[in-house]
Motif scaffolding. Structure first.
Motif: not given
Lengths: 343, 343
Positions: A153-165, A179-181, A195-202
């Motif tokens: 849901e919008a506003g929820e916090k999402v953690f992803v591992s192997a996140a450039s895979g 709409g997540c962080y 992740m930070k500069n191209k994929l738009g991760f927070d």
């Protein structure tokens, strides 16, 4: 009609970390006849995925879901190719298809509802390689895992591992669109930068810089806790994520790559946390959502055309590069979806 | 109005296995006045539950969901009692209530939507003690865990651990009513006998007779695999159940009693199994289903009246017996729902 078709096989069952020496490229001839009911495909792109390692083991829970791989024999794998001969109404010479092919020059298949194969529209405007990544099983896995298992849901916090895979890079972008962080982790600074500069991760971090990930997650990345953890790695990362999850958190268990090569490297989750925080941990498979393949890839295709999703691919050249491409998946070298382009 | 009210407290935080010496019975006076807005209840039955041990620890994931217990102070607990004075419209002297009271002779409460308390109908025909067991949180836990988390279908195979306990004994019976095949495990032959000969389980075994539970489940009890595992114990039992689960299996994680007293005793689940079998492991709480309390306990009450569900209770006498009753929960001595009846 008969063609020369080389294929990649394992020399023996593979346990532990794979290396190029575990593989050999073998010669064969593939025969097609108009009476066969089969379709002959010249392969153009072949997918190289970590889960294949489990299929190569002598024993694995993987074999419950996917056939084990027999040393010396051809290995089926997702791919894209061009029809060069067809004994079926639905396929014509020159059609381009994506689906289950094999680590080989040519693949024969017999169309049936149980065979995953789609014919691409002549009007298809996206690169063919995308049908192995964002529009193939990686995209399906990311989409189904995030939306059907994680249910953000919008506003929820999402953690992803192997996140450039292949999968993680899409999950993070999809979660931003929901709409997540989003914070991702990976094992090199170049991946963190992507992740930070191209994929738009927070935010993103190199897990090698955070030996105490449990504390790091709390201190720096998720002071308000994690609602969804999309797990590709298992091990201590899963333990750290569970310790930082919020009540009613969801873990989409997609892969446990740290455990593929070392079964002693298992996560020891604190089940008291799972109970008291009412966490759901769910293992899933993109294949379970196959009937929604067209729906999911339709949405993803639109996002790509609109520039909302970047597709990261890591393409090696030639069938001979399959073994090194595969081994590289486990050394942390590749970024994005690993695949091989055939000449 | 003022009454003498003794209460049970812990002398200190309790880590590891609890013993009677960890507790003391303290004297106090409870004051009620008509202006207070409060209700004074003379307690008749008090519930004694394993989860309280987590509340007694200095640090526990439990504290995220339920307040920790402070040494020397009163301990809230589920119970049933009689209203002896009331400053609220909804309650009258002589009403019988069940809900969150305390390990004490008298409890004061202030009605509010956040306080779990129900007034029993004068026409109530079931034993008052059942409102602490099958019609209380044990029943809610069993019902919600089996039906909402496990989601059984007729013909499915259900495994229950600690299956002669307050929750397990109900889960097994509820699963039989859902048309499932049910096997329970417990730690004495008397418990096994109860499950097989009184509660109607299809089979039951003493886990102490099965040092290799993983093989035993496959060989003797679930040759066709487990669809639902209702887990009260964690540890190796959870590992063994996961190894024997079928595709799309569900684990309702209710308690991990083997880990309450020894955090080093944690389950190390094979996450490859969880992924490839697409297993869902979900921690849950009866309290999350509170809005459906009347619905669930209504169904359970009917089953009891129809003789379809047997309620197993283990009742000690007097407030002084709370410490020994509580310690007995962890030595495997009790069968069914443990509670204390006050004089």
């Amino acid at each position: 009609m008969e063609v020369e078709s080389r294929y990649v096989a394992v020399r023996h069952h593979v346990e532990g970390l794979p290396s190029e020496d575990d593989f050999e490229v073998k010669a064969a001839r593939v025969r097609w006849s108009p009476e066969s009911g089969e379709v002959l495909v010249r392969n153009l792109y072949l997918s190289v995925d970590p889960y294949q390692l489990n299929r190569m083991k002598r024993r694995s829970a993987s074999h419950l879901a996917v056939d084990g791989i027999v040393p010396g024999e051809r290995i089926d794998a997702y791919g894209a190719g061009e029809v060069v001969a067809s004994a079926c109404e639905e396929y014509k010479e020159g059609d381009v298809v994506a689906g289950v092919l094999g680590w080989e020059d040519y693949t024969l298949f017999r169309p049936s509802p149980g065979v995953l194969m789609s014919k691409l529209a002549a009007s298809d405007d996206l690169p063919l390689s995308h049908h192995l990544s964002a529009l193939g099983t990686s995209g399906m896995t990311a989409y189904a895992g995030l939306y059907e298992v994680g249910r953000p849901e919008a506003g929820e916090k999402v953690f992803v591992s192997a996140a450039s895979g292949s999968v993680g890079s899409l999950v993070g972008q999809f979660a931003k669109l929901a709409g997540c962080y989003v914070v991702g982790c990976a094992g090199t600074n170049a991946k963190v930068d992507l992740m930070k500069n191209k994929l738009g991760f927070d935010d993103a971090f190199n897990y090698k810089d955070e030996p105490d990930m449990k504390s790091a997650l709390k201190r720096s990345y998720f002071p308000d806790g994690i609602d969804i953890y999309f797990d590709n790695v298992g091990g201590e990362t899963l333990e750290a994520a569970l310790a930082n999850m919020n009540t009613y958190g969801r873990v989409a268990l997609c892969g446990v790559i740290s455990e593929y090569t070392d079964a002693s490297h298992r996560a020891v989750p604190d089940l008291l946390e799972v109970i008291y925080k009412r966490i759901t941990i769910r293992g899933f498979f993109a294949w379970d959502f196959l009937r929604r393949f067209a729906e999911f890839t339709g949405v993803i295709g639109d996002w790509i055309r609109q520039g909302k999703v970047h597709v990261i691919e890591d393409i090696s050249d030639g069938l001979d590069s399959v073994p090194s491409a595969f081994a590289a998946l486990f050394s942390g070298d590749n970024i994005g979806k690993k695949m091989v382009k055939l000449a």
